[in-house]
Design a protein around this motif. Structure first.
Motif, PDB file in Angstrom:
ATOM      1  N   ALA A 142      -0.551  11.918   9.808  1.00 55.90           N
ATOM      2  CA  ALA A 142      -1.836  12.506   9.422  1.00 55.90           C
ATOM      3  C   ALA A 142      -1.951  13.924   9.970  1.00 55.90           C
ATOM      4  N   VAL A 143      -1.499  14.106  11.217  1.00 58.29           N
ATOM      5  CA  VAL A 143      -1.534  15.443  11.822  1.00 58.29           C
ATOM      6  C   VAL A 143      -0.612  16.376  11.052  1.00 58.29           C
ATOM      7  N   GLU A 144       0.589  15.879  10.742  1.00 58.43           N
ATOM      8  CA  GLU A 144       1.548  16.693   9.997  1.00 58.43           C
ATOM      9  C   GLU A 144       0.982  17.080   8.631  1.00 58.43           C
ATOM     10  N   ALA A 145       0.336  16.127   7.977  1.00 55.13           N
ATOM     11  CA  ALA A 145      -0.214  16.382   6.645  1.00 55.13           C
ATOM     12  C   ALA A 145      -1.290  17.462   6.702  1.00 55.13           C
ATOM     13  N   LYS A 146      -2.138  17.395   7.714  1.00 57.57           N
ATOM     14  CA  LYS A 146      -3.195  18.401   7.864  1.00 57.57           C
ATOM     15  C   LYS A 146      -2.604  19.785   8.048  1.00 57.57           C
ATOM     16  N   GLN A 147      -1.589  19.856   8.928  1.00 59.57           N
ATOM     17  CA  GLN A 147      -0.967  21.153   9.178  1.00 59.57           C
ATOM     18  C   GLN A 147      -0.283  21.678   7.927  1.00 59.57           C
ATOM     19  N   LEU A 148       0.332  20.764   7.204  1.00 59.35           N
ATOM     20  CA  LEU A 148       1.038  21.140   5.984  1.00 59.35           C
ATOM     21  C   LEU A 148       0.061  21.761   4.990  1.00 59.35           C
ATOM     22  N   ILE A 149      -1.118  21.196   4.894  1.00 59.58           N
ATOM     23  CA  ILE A 149      -2.128  21.726   3.979  1.00 59.58           C
ATOM     24  C   ILE A 149      -2.585  23.101   4.428  1.00 59.58           C
ATOM     25  N   GLU A 150      -2.752  23.274   5.735  1.00 59.44           N
ATOM     26  CA  GLU A 150      -3.147  24.584   6.235  1.00 59.44           C
ATOM     27  C   GLU A 150      -2.124  25.640   5.855  1.00 59.44           C
ATOM     28  N   VAL A 151      -0.840  25.333   6.079  1.00 57.76           N
ATOM     29  CA  VAL A 151       0.210  26.306   5.768  1.00 57.76           C
ATOM     30  C   VAL A 151       0.292  26.538   4.264  1.00 57.76           C
ATOM     31  N   THR A 152       0.220  25.441   3.501  1.00 55.17           N
ATOM     32  CA  THR A 152       0.379  25.546   2.053  1.00 55.17           C
ATOM     33  C   THR A 152      -0.726  26.385   1.422  1.00 55.17           C
ATOM     34  N   LEU A 153      -1.925  26.244   1.922  1.00 58.62           N
ATOM     35  CA  LEU A 153      -3.048  26.898   1.256  1.00 58.62           C
ATOM     36  C   LEU A 153      -3.483  28.201   1.919  1.00 58.62           C
ATOM     37  N   GLU A 154      -2.730  28.640   2.949  1.00 54.65           N
ATOM     38  CA  GLU A 154      -3.063  29.895   3.597  1.00 54.65           C
ATOM     39  C   GLU A 154      -3.180  31.005   2.559  1.00 54.65           C
ATOM     40  N   SER A 173       0.827  -1.191   0.000  1.00 57.38           N
ATOM     41  CA  SER A 173       0.000   0.000   0.000  1.00 57.38           C
ATOM     42  C   SER A 173       0.872   1.255   0.000  1.00 57.38           C
ATOM     43  N   TRP A 174       0.691   2.101  -1.001  1.00 61.94           N
ATOM     44  CA  TRP A 174       1.417   3.379  -1.072  1.00 61.94           C
ATOM     45  C   TRP A 174       0.477   4.501  -0.635  1.00 61.94           C
ATOM     46  N   THR A 175       0.941   5.351   0.257  1.00 59.59           N
ATOM     47  CA  THR A 175       0.185   6.567   0.555  1.00 59.59           C
ATOM     48  C   THR A 175       1.140   7.738   0.405  1.00 59.59           C
ATOM     49  N   GLN A 176       0.761   8.738  -0.355  1.00 58.33           N
ATOM     50  CA  GLN A 176       1.660   9.871  -0.515  1.00 58.33           C
ATOM     51  C   GLN A 176       0.928  11.198  -0.369  1.00 58.33           C
ATOM     52  N   VAL A 177       1.606  12.143   0.275  1.00 55.31           N
ATOM     53  CA  VAL A 177       1.126  13.515   0.321  1.00 55.31           C
ATOM     54  C   VAL A 177       2.236  14.350  -0.295  1.00 55.31           C
ATOM     55  N   GLU A 178       1.968  14.862  -1.486  1.00 56.14           N
ATOM     56  CA  GLU A 178       2.994  15.565  -2.249  1.00 56.14           C
ATOM     57  C   GLU A 178       2.679  17.053  -2.229  1.00 56.14           C
ATOM     58  N   THR A 179       3.444  17.822  -1.443  1.00 48.64           N
ATOM     59  CA  THR A 179       3.166  19.262  -1.428  1.00 48.64           C
ATOM     60  C   THR A 179       4.334  20.073  -1.991  1.00 48.64           C
ATOM     61  N   ILE A 220     -16.784  31.333  10.231  1.00 47.29           N
ATOM     62  CA  ILE A 220     -15.469  30.724   9.990  1.00 47.29           C
ATOM     63  C   ILE A 220     -14.766  31.500   8.869  1.00 47.29           C
ATOM     64  N   ASN A 221     -13.528  31.945   9.114  1.00 51.86           N
ATOM     65  CA  ASN A 221     -12.865  32.794   8.104  1.00 51.86           C
ATOM     66  C   ASN A 221     -12.390  31.977   6.899  1.00 51.86           C
ATOM     67  N   LEU A 222     -11.995  32.700   5.842  1.00 49.46           N
ATOM     68  CA  LEU A 222     -11.683  32.039   4.573  1.00 49.46           C
ATOM     69  C   LEU A 222     -10.558  31.018   4.668  1.00 49.46           C
ATOM     70  N   ASP A 223      -9.465  31.402   5.349  1.00 47.72           N
ATOM     71  CA  ASP A 223      -8.342  30.470   5.451  1.00 47.72           C
ATOM     72  C   ASP A 223      -8.770  29.166   6.123  1.00 47.72           C
ATOM     73  N   ASP A 224      -9.478  29.328   7.234  1.00 40.81           N
ATOM     74  CA  ASP A 224      -9.924  28.130   7.949  1.00 40.81           C
ATOM     75  C   ASP A 224     -10.905  27.325   7.103  1.00 40.81           C
ATOM     76  N   ALA A 225     -11.763  28.063   6.380  1.00 42.12           N
ATOM     77  CA  ALA A 225     -12.752  27.379   5.539  1.00 42.12           C
ATOM     78  C   ALA A 225     -12.056  26.575   4.437  1.00 42.12           C
ATOM     79  N   VAL A 226     -11.056  27.197   3.787  1.00 43.83           N
ATOM     80  CA  VAL A 226     -10.349  26.496   2.700  1.00 43.83           C
ATOM     81  C   VAL A 226      -9.659  25.250   3.235  1.00 43.83           C
ATOM     82  N   SER A 227      -8.941  25.398   4.352  1.00 46.30           N
ATOM     83  CA  SER A 227      -8.212  24.222   4.829  1.00 46.30           C
ATOM     84  C   SER A 227      -9.186  23.153   5.307  1.00 46.30           C
ATOM     85  N   MET A 228     -10.321  23.595   5.843  1.00 44.42           N
ATOM     86  CA  MET A 228     -11.331  22.633   6.287  1.00 44.42           C
ATOM     87  C   MET A 228     -11.897  21.863   5.087  1.00 44.42           C
ATOM     88  N   ILE A 229     -12.230  22.586   4.039  1.00 42.31           N
ATOM     89  CA  ILE A 229     -12.832  21.947   2.862  1.00 42.31           C
ATOM     90  C   ILE A 229     -11.816  21.016   2.183  1.00 42.31           C
TER      91      ILE A 229
END
Lengths: 481, 246
Positions: free
Chosen positions: A465-477, A301-307, A439-448
């Motif tokens: 999984a926690v790291e990946a979530k945070q990474l997405i929040e920072v990346t899409l701010e 099983s491969w799982t990848q998060v490519e940011t 809910i503000n835009l940044d939070d809304a985007v990362s939530m969606i």
């Protein structure tokens, strides 16, 4: 609304990459250039047996006859392979114990949030730290060896376990496979090696953390994981690099072999430096990853998060040779600024009742281009093979792109194939709904986006999984307005 | 509480609201009745601050504050809440995660501490019970695969959880069976018992019988043509809208 979105997207382009620092460490580095002598010198430094040098030279000979692939949906200036240095390593030789590791390097890993200090261990994770061309430390080796698990740098494995290397190296990815795999085979400098003995469930998560530090170098590591009959292992891989103006090449190979009833789970969080807002700098990530389900009822099983990376070219694949074997691919790929990703998988069904699942989530923001390329091949003897593929894309803003190229090749009529694909803009009504609840835009985007990626994140080990979530929040701010 | 003066609103250049005047004092429940296409949902969306709805003229005040140009997020933080007619699904985002983020955004705006998970859970369970919803509702993705009734209840659940100052219910009664309607009505009554103001938008007087609004307005073609009490609502139910036009 569109104009405002765009302004804020543009603002987003100033986002800082927090892993972009460099480490000042004395190093041994080859002069730029590639030829037989360079390869011989590399092999000599590593005290390799002759058969391995010969293998490298054959790979090199092969590479010279090959052409760089042009079929991917990516654009970049030609790479001058003679302008790269093929070996860079910290000067202090320091493999015996952590006390001997250069404190600068330990500090580097601390800054990256990777503790190499076994006292302050990451909960249940053993780490192999690869710094430029060499492995600088591997933790928990003693603990693992009690269970018969071998987890060490590739160079060490060549010395200590030559039989295993000789048997399995290139058995899944031969050096003739593709241009970048051939290059890697010729010049790979280090990487990780894992062997899980029969019927052992590896007691720790194994992890390799790759760090490119030196400038003008390519990083060519090679990972080989063998899960013997009835064994089980979960392996994590993380990557970062300093911010540099020039592009850097990373061409790795990862080979996985799962014997009868064995399971290998391989997770990646790839956060190489992606280049600046003008598309200058960043890592060219040309990686070949392939697993072979050699035995019946085995699973890979491969799982990848490519940011990260300026360019990602990567198709972690599974060859399902054994009957009832299972291949899985779960992927989240995010591109922003001028990042380009062409990624996906190949699922090759050879055995009977083999089953594969592909879940791919692409997120494009800024001027990012995101391509899913996936192949499903069902061979003649693969009775009752099944595949399920789902490829979803979200676009944020109007300058980015999402592309899907599914290839299907079925040679057995009993096969069952399912394919679903969707592309959507990040919903203005979804954003409005969140805003209406305060809910503000940044939070809304990362939530969606996190919701969109949920099926993939669920496959990651907890801390990742926690790291990946945070990474997405920072990346899409600030990516939507 | 809410004071709307000569509000004109266009959607894609087409004028939908043609000069609405409406004042809802604190603690009162007002209802707007009207046919499909009369502009009722446009009013709800405009009050919520949806940017697809362009205010071309007029003013909206809330407790003396001009909110005509205010963002949707700030309107929410100031206490405006809309129960949407067709709430959008957000796959993969659980109700618990979403609602707690919303509650904490409000608390943060008020300079208060975040609500901890346990307090949130206790509050939510209490409200869910009143709405005859299972606790597992918190784990489900927002509006994803919800039945029509569940969507409406979900909106009322959020309303009671956030407890805003001013709520707009956009066709919250449509598509509900009689049991669900009673539950929703009880929810609205509970909300209104707290000195909050409510605007109910509906086709039918059915829900209004349970709630008994202070004022009923009739909207035709983007204007309020008549205001009265429950008697007016019953007249409309009986005779339709035609006699009110012109």
């Amino acid at each position: 609304m569109i104009d405002k979105n765009q302004q804020i997207i543009d603002k987003n382009l100033d986002q800082e990459y927090k892993y972009g620092f460099t480490t000042d460490v004395e190093q041994i580095k080859f002069e730029p250039g590639l030829n037989e002598e360079v390869i011989a010198k590399l092999s000599n430094i590593k005290n390799e047996p002759k058969w391995l040098l010969d293998w490298r030279l054959k790979a090199y000979e092969n590479w010279q006859k090959m052409k760089e692939p042009k079929w991917a949906n990516i654009n970049y200036e030609p790479i001058d392979y003679q302008a790269l240095s093929y070996y860079a390593a910290p000067k202090k030789k320091s493999k015996k114990s952590l006390d001997e590791v250069d404190p600068e390097i330990l500090e580097t890993y601390n800054k990256l949030g990777i503790s190499l200090d076994e006292q302050k261990k990451l909960e249940g994770v053993a780490v192999d730290a690869v710094f430029d061309s060499v492995s600088v430390a591997t933790t928990f080796k003693d603990e693992l060896s009690k269970h018969g698990v071998i987890f060490c740098s590739f160079s060490e494995a060549v010395q200590e376990h030559p039989d295993l290397i000789k048997k399995y190296l290139g058995s899944v990815i031969p050096y003739t496979d593709n241009y970048f795999a051939a290059l890697n085979s010729a010049v790979f400098s280090d990487g990780s090696f894992v062997y899980i003995p029969k019927n052992v469930k590896c007691p720790l998560e194994l992890s390799t953390y790759f760090r490119i530090n030196a400038s003008n170098t390519g990083q060519f590591e090679r990972t080989l994981i063998i899960a013997d009959e009835g064994s089980e292992v979960s392996y994590l891989e993380g990557c970062t690099a300093p911010m540099r103006d020039e592009n850097q090449l990373h061409a790795a190979c990862v080979e996985l072999i799962a014997h009868e009833d064995a399971t290998i789970k391989y997770s990646t969080i790839q956060n190489w430096y992606s280049g600046n807002e003008n598309g200058e700098g960043g890592i060219y990530n040309f990686v070949t990853k392939r697993g072979k389900c050699a035995g019946d009822r085995s699973k890979i099983s491969w799982t990848q998060v490519e940011t990260g990376s300026a360019i990602t070219w990567k198709y972690p694949s599974v060859i399902m040779q054994g009957d009832d074997s299972v291949g899985e691919f779960y992927s989240v790929a995010i591109t922003k600024n001028k990042q380009q990703a062409d990624t996906g998988t190949k699922m090759i069904h050879m055995g009977k009742n083999t089953k594969s699942t592909i879940i791919s989530k692409g997120i494009s923001a800024g001027e990012g281009q995101n391509t899913y390329r996936g192949g499903v091949k069902i061979l003649k003897n693969a009775d009752n093979a099944r595949n399920f593929s789902q490829c979803d894309s979200i676009l944020i803003g109007d300058k980015c792109g999402a592309h899907t190229f599914p290839y299907i090749d079925v040679k057995n009529q009993t096969a069952q194939m399912e394919h679903e694909a969707t592309t959507s803009n990040i919903g203005e009504d979804q954003l409005f709904y969140c805003n209406q609840r305060g809910i503000n835009l940044d939070d809304a985007v990362s939530m969606i986006v996190n919701g969109f990626c949920k099926e993939v994140f669920e496959e990651l080990p907890m801390e990742f999984a926690v790291e990946a979530k945070q990474l997405i929040e920072v990346t899409l701010e600030n990516s939507v307005g | 509480m809410i004071d709307i003066k000569n509000l004109k609103v266009s959607v894609e250049e087409k004028e939908i609201l043609k000069g609405i005047n409406l004042e809802i004092p604190e603690g009162e429940v007002h209802a707007i009745m009207g046919r499909n296409g009369s502009g009722k949902s446009t009013l709800a969306n405009t009050l919520a601050g949806n940017e697809k709805f362009e205010v071309t003229d007029g003013l909206i005040h809330m407790n003396g504050l001009d909110i005509t140009e205010m963002s949707a997020e700030n309107r929410s933080l100031n206490g405006i809440f809309v129960c949407f007619q067709y709430p959008v699904a957000i796959p993969g985002v659980s109700m618990a995660y979403f609602l707690r983020a919303a509650i904490n955004a409000h608390l943060e705006n008020q300079g208060k501490e975040e609500m901890d998970a346990l307090e949130f859970l206790n509050q939510s369970k209490e409200i869910l019970k009143k709405l005859n919803l299972d606790d597992s509702f918190l784990k489900r993705s927002i509006n994803d695969g919800f039945s029509g009734g569940e969507k409406k209840k979900s909106e009322i659940f959020q309303l009671l959880s956030l407890n805003p100052k001013f709520a707009i219910l956009d066709e919250t009664d449509s598509g509900l069976d009689i049991d669900a309607l009673k539950i929703v009505a009880d929810g609205v009554k509970e909300f209104n018992g707290k000195k909050n103001s409510t605007l109910i938008i509906t086709h039918y007087e059915r829900l209004l019988e349970y709630i008994n609004p202070d004022v009923v307005h009739i909207m035709i073609d983007g204007k309020i043509v008549k205001s009265g009490d429950m008697k007016l609502a019953r007249q409309v139910e009986e005779k339709g809208y035609s006699w009110l036009a012109k």
